[in-house]
Design an enzyme around this catalytic site. Structure first.
Site, PDB file in Angstrom:
ATOM      1  N   HIS A 115       3.144   2.650  -2.758  1.00  0.00           N
ATOM      2  CA  HIS A 115       3.620   1.818  -1.895  1.00  0.00           C
ATOM      3  C   HIS A 115       5.089   0.560  -2.155  1.00  0.00           C
ATOM      4  CE1 HIS A 115       2.877  -0.971   0.494  1.00  0.00           C
ATOM      5  NE2 HIS A 115       3.142  -2.880  -0.308  1.00  0.00           N
ATOM      6  N   SER A 142       4.398   0.586  -6.393  1.00  0.00           N
ATOM      7  CA  SER A 142       3.230   1.166  -7.027  1.00  0.00           C
ATOM      8  C   SER A 142       3.237   1.971  -7.093  1.00  0.00           C
ATOM      9  CB  SER A 142       2.440  -0.069  -6.957  1.00  0.00           C
ATOM     10  OG  SER A 142       2.750  -1.448  -6.878  1.00  0.00           O
TER      11      SER A 142
END
Ligand code: GAR
Length: 225
Positions: A115, A142
């Site tokens: 993400h 992430s």
């Protein structure tokens, strides 16, 4: 823990450009990632990443979400499409569909997502735009285990980048994407080497230690460690 003798079979799901897919293909080609990419599946027929897979000799298929009347039917077809390849890990690499709770539950502990933000900041869409609007000084990417909470599963690994005053969405996205291409091969490698798992209480565990916060990949840490 040492890598298992045979490479971990994985299936990669994409929706578009496929630059993260490419970083994984490249890491496998350089013998830095002990996985076998059994298939790439896109929910969009026009995804550029399909060509990247084909060029690398990886079976590439389309399961077009627009041909299904609801999310559950699409997810069922996707699950059948994945199961043909018997993967030990499902890698979401720019896969832009929300998955049903049943689907996520089935692959709990065996599905990773990337993400483009420092979760829990900016889940959802337009992350770079929102980071710029917020005035934050740091942004990043992430890797997390997928759970039923969208972009809410335990975060394993992050890389941070600075946000400059003169940044545009494009410059910031480019800086973040460069880090994404370092992060994903590393997290997948940890999983393939059985160093990374999700425990029965839903916590990410790396090298037998519960991760109370994500590992931060710094610019000095090299490509894979
Ligand atoms: C990447 O920036 C990835 O983090 C993001 O989509 C882009 C795909 O690029 N994923 C999400 O936003 C998931 N919520 P790519 O197709 O070039 O890998």
């Amino acid at each position: 823990m040492n890598a298992p003798a045979s490479p971990l079979p994985i299936v990669i799901l994409i929706s578009g450009r496929g630059s993260n897919l490419q970083s994984i293909i490249d890491a496998v080609a350089s013998d830095m990632l002990p996985v076998e990419i059994r298939a790439v599946i896109s929910n969009r027929p026009v995804a550029e990443g399909l060509q990247r897979a084909t060029q690398a000799g990886i079976p590439a298929t389309v399961i077009d979400h627009s041909l299904y009347s609801d999310r559950a039917k699409f997810d069922q077809a996707l699950r059948e499409g994945i199961e043909r390849w018997q993967p030990g890990l499902i890698v979401l690499a720019g896969f832009m569909r929300i998955l049903t709770a049943g689907f996520v539950h089935h692959y709990q502990g065996r599905m990773l997502n990337i993400h483009p933000s420092l979760l829990p900041d900016f889940p959802g869409l337009r992350t770079h735009q929102r980071a710029l609007e917020s005035g934050c000084k740091q942004h990043g990417a992430s890797i997390h285990f997928v759970t039923a909470a969208v972009d809410g599963g335990p975060v394993v690994l992050q890389a941070r980048v600075p946000v400059y005053q003169q940044d545009t969405v494009t410059t910031l996205a480019t800086r973040v994407l460069e880090q994404e291409h370092r992060l994903y091969p590393l997290a997948i490698r940890w999983f393939a080497e059985q160093r990374l798992r999700l425990d029965s209480t839903g916590h990410a565990v790396l090298d037998d230690k519960v991760l109370t916060e994500p590992v931060i990949l710094t610019p000095e840490s090299g490509t894979l460690c």
